[in-house]
Structure formats: C-alpha cells, structure tokens
Scaffold this motif. Sequence first.
Motif, PDB file in Angstrom:
ATOM      1  N   VAL A 159      50.763  43.125  38.973  1.00 54.50           N
ATOM      2  CA  VAL A 159      50.955  42.727  40.042  1.00 54.50           C
ATOM      3  C   VAL A 159      50.719  40.961  39.378  1.00 54.50           C
ATOM      4  N   LYS A 160      52.224  40.136  40.318  1.00 58.59           N
ATOM      5  CA  LYS A 160      52.213  39.228  39.423  1.00 58.59           C
ATOM      6  C   LYS A 160      50.805  38.494  40.004  1.00 58.59           C
ATOM      7  N   THR A 161      50.144  38.292  40.965  1.00 56.49           N
ATOM      8  CA  THR A 161      48.855  37.264  40.750  1.00 56.49           C
ATOM      9  C   THR A 161      48.080  38.155  42.005  1.00 56.49           C
ATOM     10  N   VAL A 162      46.649  38.529  42.405  1.00 56.77           N
ATOM     11  CA  VAL A 162      46.260  38.883  43.038  1.00 56.77           C
ATOM     12  C   VAL A 162      45.037  37.270  43.656  1.00 56.77           C
ATOM     13  N   GLU A 163      45.616  37.367  44.806  1.00 55.25           N
ATOM     14  CA  GLU A 163      44.982  35.874  45.265  1.00 55.25           C
ATOM     15  C   GLU A 163      43.736  36.622  46.415  1.00 55.25           C
ATOM     16  N   PHE A 164      42.507  35.954  46.265  1.00 52.17           N
ATOM     17  CA  PHE A 164      41.642  35.847  47.014  1.00 52.17           C
ATOM     18  C   PHE A 164      41.391  35.205  47.987  1.00 52.17           C
ATOM     19  N   LEU A 165      42.076  34.987  48.469  1.00 48.48           N
ATOM     20  CA  LEU A 165      42.003  33.718  49.646  1.00 48.48           C
ATOM     21  C   LEU A 165      40.617  34.150  50.408  1.00 48.48           C
ATOM     22  N   CYS A 166      40.420  35.047  50.941  1.00 45.53           N
ATOM     23  CA  CYS A 166      38.416  34.800  51.412  1.00 45.53           C
ATOM     24  C   CYS A 166      38.147  36.284  51.492  1.00 45.53           C
ATOM     25  N   LEU A 167      36.793  36.126  50.421  1.00 46.93           N
ATOM     26  CA  LEU A 167      36.284  37.967  49.577  1.00 46.93           C
ATOM     27  C   LEU A 167      34.796  37.410  49.957  1.00 46.93           C
ATOM     28  N   PRO A 168      33.947  36.883  51.056  1.00 51.50           N
ATOM     29  CA  PRO A 168      32.943  36.166  51.079  1.00 51.50           C
ATOM     30  C   PRO A 168      31.870  36.856  50.975  1.00 51.50           C
ATOM     31  N   LYS A 169      31.362  38.595  50.777  1.00 54.66           N
ATOM     32  CA  LYS A 169      30.239  39.274  49.580  1.00 54.66           C
ATOM     33  C   LYS A 169      31.172  39.317  48.324  1.00 54.66           C
ATOM     34  N   LEU A 170      31.986  39.115  47.694  1.00 56.23           N
ATOM     35  CA  LEU A 170      32.462  39.323  46.010  1.00 56.23           C
ATOM     36  C   LEU A 170      31.388  38.849  45.654  1.00 56.23           C
ATOM     37  N   GLU A 171      30.919  39.359  44.120  1.00 49.95           N
ATOM     38  CA  GLU A 171      30.130  39.473  43.836  1.00 49.95           C
ATOM     39  C   GLU A 171      30.475  39.498  42.248  1.00 49.95           C
TER      40      GLU A 171
END
Length: 404
Positions: A159-171
């Motif tokens: 995948v070229k890029t993964v954009e984590f635009l909004c994942l409020p719980k990601l640790e």
Amino acid sequence: MAVLVKLMSSLFGSPRSESIIKKLNLRFCLLTDLETSLDYLFNIGELVCNAIDSGKVKSVELAITTEKRSVDCTSSDMLLHAKSLVEFFNISRSLSCCLTKLLLCTARFSEQDLHQLIISCDQLQHLTLYYCELRDSSTLKLDMPNSKLRFVELNSCYVKTVEFLCLPKLEQLYCDSWRLSGAPLSFGVVPCLEELRLVCATSRIQSGFKLTDLLHGIANVQDIALDFQGEVIWITPEGKKLRSALNKITKLFLHGIYVKFDLLWTLVLLESAPSVKVFGVKVWNHACDEGTENRKQLSERRNDLWDAAQLDGSIHYLQLERLEFGGFNQIIREHLDFIRAIIERAPNLKSVILEDRDPCEDCEAMDNPIYPSISMFPQNNDEKITIVKQLKAGMNRPVEIIFC
C-alpha cells in the motif's frame, strides 16, 4: 473446512444447548476455488450469526488465512480472496457487530472495499493485515471517529501510504516489512497512540525519510522501535528538529543495525530524546545474508548520512535508567566503547543488559569470521568479570551489568 462446518453445526445447532460462549476464537481458510470457498463461508457465516443472534456467542476473534502460501499466490488469487472476504462480511452482518479481533491474509482489495470492511466492524479492537494489497497501490485512509481500534499491525503490505486520519482509541501500531517506497504512515487524530514499531525493507526506501515527518501530529507516543534489518539506515539526520519530535519518548529501540556500522551515530538520536528511560540497540550480524542473491538485489549497505561528529559532548542522558544491547561481542572494540560512552554520560543509569546474538541455524552452519560458529558472548565468570571491569573502569557508580 468441511470438518469445521460440521463441528460448528454440532456446537451451535443443538436447540438444547444453553451454554454461552463469551469469546469465540475462530480460524478458517479461503480456498482457491471461489465457488467452493463461498459455500463454506456462507455456512460458517450463517452458523455464527445465528449463534450471535440467539445470544449463544457474545464476541468473536477471527483469523482468515489462505489455502496457498502467501508467496505462492498470484494477483488473481489475491483478487479472489478479497472478493470472498467482501462477500463473507456482506452476509455476516451480526458477526461484524461483535467482532473484536481480525486477521486478514493475502488479499488484494479496492480501497473502498477494505475501508468499508474495516469500518463495518464497529466493535473491532485488534486488526492485523498480512500480505494485503490495494489495487494500484493506492492510499488507505482510515477516518473512523467512532472506532474502538486499539492495536493495528500491517505486515508485508503493498500500500502506498496508510493515513490514520482519525482513530481516537489507537494505542499500538506495528508496521513490518513495508513493500513500497517512501514513508508508509501518516497521522491525523490519534491522541492515544503510545507505541510505534516500524520495520522497512531498505530497497523500498532509497533516500530515507525524516522522523519529524513520520511523527508529525503524534503527541503522545512514548515507545518507538525502528528495525533496519541489517541494511542502510533509512532515516535522515535532522539536527535540532528531532528534539521536538522525540521530546516525550521514554523508550527508544534501534534494532537490526549492520555489524560493520559504527554505533556512536545512535547517540545523536538519544541526545534528541531527553526523556528516554530505556534505550535499546541490537546489532545485525548474519553471515547467511552475505553474498546471497537476495543481498545482491538489495541496495548497498551504507550509513553515509550519519556522522558521530554531530554529537554534542556536553549533553548528558539524565533520565536514562536502562541500556539494552543485543548481539554483544566482546572482541568488537566498538561495542565496548559505545556502552562505556553511554555509562559515562548517563548519571542515573541503573542497569546495562547485554544479550547474545539472535540464534540463526543458517549462520551457525557456516564457517564465516563475521559470524563464527562459537559465540563471542562472554561464557564464564572470568570473561564476564573482565567485561565489567572494562566497562566500569574508573567509575564508582552502582551500575549493574547483566548478561543474558
């Protein structure tokens, strides 16, 4: 698959069964025959969804593997796998609503299909994608303000890029063996992200990238691990700019540093991370990858950009309490000099953990001076006492040297 369907029919099909399964851990396989695979998936989806709807199953952890090994799968195989997965989740709405853990393997999705699949699992907390691709190597954008995702692992993904635009719980975020050029990750709203582990194939990152770009927008990361897999150092020096990016880091690990590289350059990063309490370095010392076809195809091992002359001798590592050194070799002078340099500049250092090289059957079978069959790690008390004396000569501080 036939046996699995039969067992599940027996488990869930009895009207007399009153047992409640709090967590169902289910693993099954996608077949290369699409029609047969879909038949099995339909049966499994129906059985699990009925069990969920009747209250017999409260939550599900799901791993979906493939009949073929990932390395043997063609692009057509991966497209069929993706089609099977999309169909499976379309007919398994109840499953999506109580799925907490998901592993998907060897599938080639459209961005829309993969995003919709992930977002439909609104209780998902743990996601692993292994050997997955997006058509046209496009960017995957995850904008999920209501997501409960806490852990994401991307392993060998195309995948070229993964954009984590909004994942409020990601640790926690693990990105392993990236297969495209450039920085693989981009961040927006990830206020809970505390741990980032990044392993990249150097052949995909020829010119390197900036840590400040990678960490931009991540305010609370405290644990960073970078693994170079014995290749070039694929991050570029940034001087004082690094301090703002690494200011809150409390654990910093640099693994897979090629054995012939100097190690003092790593102190440039340590100087930029004043809050680090645990610092780990692991040396890559594998004779089995020297002179191989795979090595010839990869970029030349270089460490041109990094220079220990960038070090500021006046900086001390005031918060550092623990140093971990993997692949320690008592006959390599640079290892001793590196460890001693840290001990001298870390007044609150409590322990130094020295570890032997990682075991490797291929290397052990070779007669090579770079990786001799006899370990160069201290083997007896006399050798260990000698090393301790060398590391602590002229110092009275109670730093404990631990051999593992």
